[in-house]
Design a protein around this motif. Structure first.
Motif, PDB file in Angstrom:
ATOM      1  N   SER A  19       0.910  -1.212  -0.043  1.00  0.00           N
ATOM      2  CA  SER A  19      -0.099  -0.066   0.120  1.00  0.00           C
ATOM      3  C   SER A  19       0.671   1.389  -0.124  1.00  0.00           C
ATOM      4  O   SER A  19       2.032   1.130   0.434  1.00  0.00           O
ATOM      5  N   THR A  20       0.283   2.235  -0.376  1.00  0.00           N
ATOM      6  CA  THR A  20       1.151   3.719  -0.665  1.00  0.00           C
ATOM      7  C   THR A  20       0.362   4.465   0.670  1.00  0.00           C
ATOM      8  O   THR A  20      -0.694   4.663   0.562  1.00  0.00           O
ATOM      9  N   MET A  21       1.476   5.052   1.311  1.00  0.00           N
ATOM     10  CA  MET A  21       1.231   6.051   2.146  1.00  0.00           C
ATOM     11  C   MET A  21       1.196   7.427   1.644  1.00  0.00           C
ATOM     12  O   MET A  21       1.367   7.698   0.186  1.00  0.00           O
ATOM     13  N   SER A  22       0.747   8.549   2.216  1.00  0.00           N
ATOM     14  CA  SER A  22       0.788   9.714   1.712  1.00  0.00           C
ATOM     15  C   SER A  22       2.216  10.118   1.438  1.00  0.00           C
ATOM     16  O   SER A  22       3.072   9.960   2.052  1.00  0.00           O
ATOM     17  N   GLY A  23       2.522  10.981   0.390  1.00  0.00           N
ATOM     18  CA  GLY A  23       3.812  11.228  -0.082  1.00  0.00           C
ATOM     19  C   GLY A  23       4.312  10.202  -0.968  1.00  0.00           C
ATOM     20  O   GLY A  23       5.402  10.379  -1.486  1.00  0.00           O
ATOM     21  N   GLY A  24       3.552   9.131  -1.232  1.00  0.00           N
ATOM     22  CA  GLY A  24       4.245   7.981  -2.352  1.00  0.00           C
ATOM     23  C   GLY A  24       4.917   7.051  -1.762  1.00  0.00           C
ATOM     24  O   GLY A  24       5.222   6.008  -2.514  1.00  0.00           O
ATOM     25  N   ALA A  25       5.190   6.906  -0.560  1.00  0.00           N
ATOM     26  CA  ALA A  25       6.162   5.955  -0.121  1.00  0.00           C
ATOM     27  C   ALA A  25       5.267   4.696   0.329  1.00  0.00           C
ATOM     28  O   ALA A  25       4.164   4.866   0.902  1.00  0.00           O
ATOM     29  N   THR A  26       5.749   3.393   0.255  1.00  0.00           N
ATOM     30  CA  THR A  26       5.064   2.403   0.591  1.00  0.00           C
ATOM     31  C   THR A  26       5.369   2.064   2.033  1.00  0.00           C
ATOM     32  O   THR A  26       6.330   2.386   2.918  1.00  0.00           O
ATOM     33  N   VAL A  27       4.548   1.199   2.495  1.00  0.00           N
ATOM     34  CA  VAL A  27       4.735   0.805   3.864  1.00  0.00           C
ATOM     35  C   VAL A  27       6.198   0.103   4.038  1.00  0.00           C
ATOM     36  O   VAL A  27       6.750   0.135   4.969  1.00  0.00           O
ATOM     37  N   GLU A  28       6.356  -0.842   3.172  1.00  0.00           N
ATOM     38  CA  GLU A  28       7.819  -1.502   3.049  1.00  0.00           C
ATOM     39  C   GLU A  28       8.831  -0.529   3.179  1.00  0.00           C
ATOM     40  O   GLU A  28       9.824  -0.593   3.954  1.00  0.00           O
ATOM     41  N   GLU A  29       8.858   0.488   2.253  1.00  0.00           N
ATOM     42  CA  GLU A  29       9.845   1.616   2.319  1.00  0.00           C
ATOM     43  C   GLU A  29       9.939   2.050   3.691  1.00  0.00           C
ATOM     44  O   GLU A  29      11.149   2.524   4.096  1.00  0.00           O
ATOM     45  N   LEU A  30       8.787   2.937   4.121  1.00  0.00           N
ATOM     46  CA  LEU A  30       8.941   3.502   5.478  1.00  0.00           C
ATOM     47  C   LEU A  30       9.278   2.453   6.671  1.00  0.00           C
ATOM     48  O   LEU A  30      10.149   2.946   7.651  1.00  0.00           O
ATOM     49  N   LYS A  31       8.826   1.228   6.551  1.00  0.00           N
ATOM     50  CA  LYS A  31       9.654   0.144   7.367  1.00  0.00           C
ATOM     51  C   LYS A  31      11.147   0.148   7.465  1.00  0.00           C
ATOM     52  O   LYS A  31      11.914   0.102   8.500  1.00  0.00           O
ATOM     53  N   ASP A  32      11.569   0.096   6.011  1.00  0.00           N
ATOM     54  CA  ASP A  32      12.940   0.058   5.956  1.00  0.00           C
ATOM     55  C   ASP A  32      13.545   1.066   6.616  1.00  0.00           C
ATOM     56  O   ASP A  32      14.882   1.203   7.209  1.00  0.00           O
ATOM     57  N   VAL A  33      13.048   2.320   6.319  1.00  0.00           N
ATOM     58  CA  VAL A  33      13.795   3.798   6.719  1.00  0.00           C
ATOM     59  C   VAL A  33      13.814   3.679   8.344  1.00  0.00           C
ATOM     60  O   VAL A  33      14.566   4.105   8.968  1.00  0.00           O
ATOM     61  N   ARG A  35      13.536   1.088  10.295  1.00  0.00           N
ATOM     62  CA  ARG A  35      14.572   0.155  10.749  1.00  0.00           C
ATOM     63  C   ARG A  35      15.866   0.356  10.730  1.00  0.00           C
ATOM     64  O   ARG A  35      16.828   0.270  11.554  1.00  0.00           O
ATOM     65  N   GLU A  36      16.295   1.135   9.518  1.00  0.00           N
ATOM     66  CA  GLU A  36      17.548   1.561   9.465  1.00  0.00           C
ATOM     67  C   GLU A  36      18.087   2.931  10.379  1.00  0.00           C
ATOM     68  O   GLU A  36      19.021   2.740  10.815  1.00  0.00           O
ATOM     69  N   THR A  37      16.995   3.839  10.536  1.00  0.00           N
ATOM     70  CA  THR A  37      17.465   4.774  11.464  1.00  0.00           C
ATOM     71  C   THR A  37      17.488   4.316  12.911  1.00  0.00           C
ATOM     72  O   THR A  37      18.548   4.861  13.619  1.00  0.00           O
ATOM     73  N   LEU A  38      16.558   3.310  13.426  1.00  0.00           N
ATOM     74  CA  LEU A  38      16.822   2.858  14.764  1.00  0.00           C
ATOM     75  C   LEU A  38      18.150   2.012  14.923  1.00  0.00           C
ATOM     76  O   LEU A  38      18.692   1.896  15.803  1.00  0.00           O
ATOM     77  N   GLU A  39      18.437   1.347  13.970  1.00  0.00           N
ATOM     78  CA  GLU A  39      19.709   0.601  13.685  1.00  0.00           C
ATOM     79  C   GLU A  39      21.110   1.517  13.956  1.00  0.00           C
ATOM     80  O   GLU A  39      21.852   1.448  14.693  1.00  0.00           O
ATOM     81  N   ASN A  40      20.834   2.334  13.185  1.00  0.00           N
ATOM     82  CA  ASN A  40      21.825   3.370  13.263  1.00  0.00           C
ATOM     83  C   ASN A  40      22.006   4.214  14.612  1.00  0.00           C
ATOM     84  O   ASN A  40      23.179   4.533  15.165  1.00  0.00           O
ATOM     85  N   ARG A  41      21.002   4.459  15.136  1.00  0.00           N
ATOM     86  CA  ARG A  41      20.787   5.082  16.503  1.00  0.00           C
ATOM     87  C   ARG A  41      21.399   3.734  17.708  1.00  0.00           C
ATOM     88  O   ARG A  41      21.557   4.502  18.768  1.00  0.00           O
ATOM     89  N   GLY A  42      21.472   2.865  17.440  1.00  0.00           N
ATOM     90  CA  GLY A  42      21.839   1.771  18.396  1.00  0.00           C
ATOM     91  C   GLY A  42      20.471   1.216  19.089  1.00  0.00           C
ATOM     92  O   GLY A  42      20.749   0.305  20.171  1.00  0.00           O
ATOM     93  N   ALA A  43      19.394   1.878  18.782  1.00  0.00           N
ATOM     94  CA  ALA A  43      18.198   1.419  19.586  1.00  0.00           C
ATOM     95  C   ALA A  43      17.790  -0.140  19.348  1.00  0.00           C
ATOM     96  O   ALA A  43      17.538  -0.613  20.036  1.00  0.00           O
ATOM     97  N   LEU A  44      17.734  -0.441  18.003  1.00  0.00           N
ATOM     98  CA  LEU A  44      17.602  -1.932  17.733  1.00  0.00           C
ATOM     99  C   LEU A  44      18.738  -2.903  18.418  1.00  0.00           C
ATOM    100  O   LEU A  44      18.292  -3.843  19.154  1.00  0.00           O
ATOM    101  N   GLY A  45      19.858  -2.423  18.639  1.00  0.00           N
ATOM    102  CA  GLY A  45      20.807  -3.389  19.309  1.00  0.00           C
ATOM    103  C   GLY A  45      20.476  -3.474  20.725  1.00  0.00           C
ATOM    104  O   GLY A  45      20.620  -4.348  21.364  1.00  0.00           O
TER     105      GLY A  45
END
Length: 145
Positions: A19-33, A35-45
């Motif tokens: 599905s496409t969210m407002s602004g044209g990004a898919t849910v998968e793309e938002l989840k990837d962003v 996930r990457e942000t949380l990983e870079n901040r160390g939160a996922l670790g």
């Protein structure tokens, strides 16, 4: 694993795949962003480390067969040397697992000067800027001199 830990079964929420969210990004793309942000901040670790520690503790509590060793004076000193190293290197996830797993107090029971005296470490201005474990290693590499 949930049934072993006695946790109730909770249905998982699933995002729609394409599905496409407002602004044209898919849910998968938002989840990837995200996930990457949380990983870079160390939160996922941090979350993974905490989860591993909790699962390990729950399994130990349930089995009752694995007892952690008594927190001796030697273990307190060793754990404090490790804590100082972890804090210096910003290994927050590892530290968050170390403290509850070892039974080490949240507040350090010793100051650095006490640890250096206990370890018979002579410090200089350079060594005072690093964790004591670096000095121990340096002394061992030089043959204890």
């Amino acid at each position: 694993l949930r049934h072993l830990l006695g946790a109730p079964r909770v249905p998982r929420f699933r995002f729609p795949r394409a599905s496409t969210m407002s602004g044209g990004a898919t849910v998968e793309e938002l989840k990837d962003v995200l996930r990457e942000t949380l990983e870079n901040r160390g939160a996922l670790g941090n979350v993974r480390a905490h989860l591993r520690a909790e699962v390990s503790n729950a399994l130990e509590d349930r089995s009752g067969s694995v007892k952690r060793p008594e927190l001796s004076d030697e273990n307190l000193v060793i754990n404090e040397l490790i804590r100082e190293y972890l804090v210096f290197n910003r290994y927050r996830s590892t530290l968050s697992v170390l403290l509850p797993e070892t039974g080490q107090p949240e507040t350090p029971p010793f100051d650095r000067e006490f640890l250096a005296r206990e370890m018979r470490i002579r410090e200089n201005e350079t060594s005072k800027k690093l964790p004591l474990l670096y000095t121990v290693l340096s002394n061992a590499q030089r043959g204890g001199k």
